[in-house]
Design an enzyme around this catalytic site. Sequence first.
Site, PDB file in Angstrom:
ATOM      1  N   HIS A  79       0.841  -1.385  -0.393  1.00 35.36           N
ATOM      2  CA  HIS A  79       0.019   0.271   0.567  1.00 35.36           C
ATOM      3  C   HIS A  79       0.755   1.498   0.008  1.00 35.36           C
ATOM      4  O   HIS A  79       0.627   2.085  -0.685  1.00 35.36           O
ATOM      5  CB  HIS A  79      -1.571  -0.036   1.282  1.00 35.36           C
ATOM      6  CG  HIS A  79      -1.790   0.948   1.560  1.00 35.36           C
ATOM      7  ND1 HIS A  79      -2.621   1.789   0.424  1.00 35.36           N
ATOM      8  CD2 HIS A  79      -1.657   2.271   2.475  1.00 35.36           C
ATOM      9  CE1 HIS A  79      -3.068   3.064   0.901  1.00 35.36           C
ATOM     10  NE2 HIS A  79      -2.419   3.536   1.679  1.00 35.36           N
ATOM     11  N   GLU A 107       1.015   5.933  12.985  1.00 36.25           N
ATOM     12  CA  GLU A 107       0.150   5.264  13.236  1.00 36.25           C
ATOM     13  C   GLU A 107      -0.646   3.834  13.056  1.00 36.25           C
ATOM     14  O   GLU A 107      -1.065   3.320  14.675  1.00 36.25           O
ATOM     15  CB  GLU A 107      -1.169   5.900  11.544  1.00 36.25           C
ATOM     16  CG  GLU A 107      -2.415   5.503  12.558  1.00 36.25           C
ATOM     17  CD  GLU A 107      -3.345   5.783  11.135  1.00 36.25           C
ATOM     18  OE1 GLU A 107      -4.572   5.265  10.995  1.00 36.25           O
ATOM     19  OE2 GLU A 107      -3.037   7.126  10.983  1.00 36.25           O
ATOM     20  N   ASP A 108       0.583   3.067  12.722  1.00 37.81           N
ATOM     21  CA  ASP A 108      -0.275   1.556  13.175  1.00 37.81           C
ATOM     22  C   ASP A 108       0.995   0.333  13.289  1.00 37.81           C
ATOM     23  O   ASP A 108       1.174  -0.425  13.218  1.00 37.81           O
ATOM     24  CB  ASP A 108      -0.184   1.112  11.430  1.00 37.81           C
ATOM     25  CG  ASP A 108      -1.259   1.678  10.813  1.00 37.81           C
ATOM     26  OD1 ASP A 108      -2.358   2.259  11.491  1.00 37.81           O
ATOM     27  OD2 ASP A 108      -1.821   2.349   9.244  1.00 37.81           O
TER      28      ASP A 108
END
Length: 741
Positions: A79, A107-108
Amino acid sequence: MPAPPLPLSDIGVQARPERGEPAPSARTGEARYLISDFCVYLETYLPPEQVSECYRAYLFGAEAHEGQKRKSGEPYIYHPLAVARILAEMRMDHQCLIAALLHDVIEDTQIAKEQVAETFSEEVAELVDGVSKLTQLDFKSRAEAQAASLQKMLLAMTRDIRVILIKLADRLHNMRTLDSMAPEACRRISRETLDIFAPIANRLGINWIRVELEELGFAHYWPWRRRVIQLAVQKTSGARVEMVGTVETALKRVLQQEDIQGLVEGRRKHFFGIYRKMRDKSRGFSELVDVFAFRVTVDRVDTCYRVLGLVHNLYKPVPGRFKDYIAIPKANGYQALHTALVGPQGIQIEIQIRTEDMQRVAESGIAAHWMYKNGLQSGSSPTALAADWLQNLLEMQRQAGNSVEFLEHVKVDLFPGEVYVFTPKGRIICLKRGATVVDFAYAIHSDVGNGCVAARIDRRMAPLSAGLRSGQTVEIITAPGARPNPGWLNFVVTAKARVNIRGHLKNIKQLEARTFGRRLLNAELSAFGVDVDTLDPIRLAAYLEDASLRDSEELFGDIGLGNRLATLVARRLVGIEGDDIVAEGRGDPDGHPHRLAIRGTEGMVVNFARCCRPIPGDAITAVFSPGRGIVVHRAECRNLGSLESRRDKRLDVEWGNEPEGEFATEIRVEVNNRRGVLAVVAGAIAEQGCNIDNVQTLEKDGMMTDLEFRLQVRSRAHLARIMRRLRLIPLVTRITRVTRS
């Protein structure tokens, strides 16, 4: 029953490779780029050392996302790589590409912003942080969390526009692979895309991203509607393909005859564009006459106008459908000539005429700043116009009360209109369709909007609520000490005007609340023989600390807005513990109860109930309303019944000596139904120096009619004089004061 998923080939969306063959994804059928393809592509416009930095970022991101999978089952790193490829096609700089490759690591994953800054640069870390959602805070709802994250991203965008370009590329790839998501998530993400991200792409002039986001969002949010439009287009395309070919041939022949080098392209309008026109204009598909459009691209601006004359000579122009966006560009910098013509078989066609530079900017918008370095620095360039918009965003952020309110203002601002008006000095102001004089004033400057009292349109006086039309010249008249009117919120349409009015009124309300709250507290403290100025400072400081208040002014504001009850605060400040409120014993030394005097000048913290419309002379009482202050009712109002036993919600009030201003009240006048009776009654009311705010007629039968008037009166005595005057009219049979439940 949900519609079956649409393959990407049916939606008409593909990846945009310019070099190399990407590997196909087994799950989605989407073109999947490998890091080798990506680096080969970057070598076409970046130096080798910057390509190496991008490769290092890819390795860093792949390690950070190790073990993570997308919904499709693919490794997560695919991605960020696809997002970076989209930005590479826009010729973005290597710092932006590095941030794209790392845009999800904060964020992840366990990677912190500081680590990104240390490994790469502070600039990259700021870009990645700007795109990251707010996950460490607790929110009451998904809508609040979404609004806060979008607010954070938009404010980061005001510091660096590349933040939103990364987010748009991120959203575009997510939309291309949306089939892997659950149906509910598909609809939610598609709705957000159509409401926020496609309009942002349009506002920044990046047309190809805007179109693809709209088509993908439309396909997933309204799949059946899209299929219906697709079938309708297919049914008519057979007959119209020949027409398109005929028009293309005719346009090319005309250009050749005049020795003009130009490219002629015919195209069908996008499905979402067709749907939006059907929805906005309430038309069926068969009523749309310009489903097909033609674009003529030439070398110079003067050639555009030559071509315009040629096509108008070739086919009859449709009156009122010509727009010159070259002389007056759109809010996103778009430039072209648009005209509608009556083509073969009486079918209307749209022609767009632009130069090659305009075509590149129309597709790339603000990204053209990185792609093409020539001719893009004018005041009407997408870069300059985007800078103006970002300044408006900053101003909206300062005035908005919370993230949800800010997001609503942004949504309003994301749909630019097509009204172009002039200042007296010839400056062009672009406003949303339906904009008024007040919107124009705030578009010039916030101070001009706050201080405007009148206006001239084309040298003639006009009301502030007057709607504007393209080509008008507007002059704003300001006055020192003037301030926004709450009634302006009923007609302004631009986000900048709305947020400035609300922000200014909020500041006024806070000031009025503090003044009123001080009066309320003093009224309660007087029962104990003290006032605010003679309170024990140690006890006051202790109360403020216990209530988490900064100072006494904040306490007064809370009391004035009804968020704290003055009675309870007074008892605590004089040392009486417990929250029970006893009606007895509250009053002056003679035993008379203390009542707060209503003067009519308290502003927005004293509200008069619309159910009973109290006026000076009426016996009144008041109810606390958190966030608003107090609401004053007539003492006999039926809506007070539920509060009889709630002494803590009531406040003893009375009218002060000679209250200032005028107060709204309503009367119902029963009359014989005769011609001209409304004029007779209204004239009699005006004779008594009374203004009529509103009038409604309620026909009871063929003989009698009820006229309901909302009047502005000074007192109960003033109303009595009006009613006595109306009883002298022979056609009037009954007069009553209106009270609503």
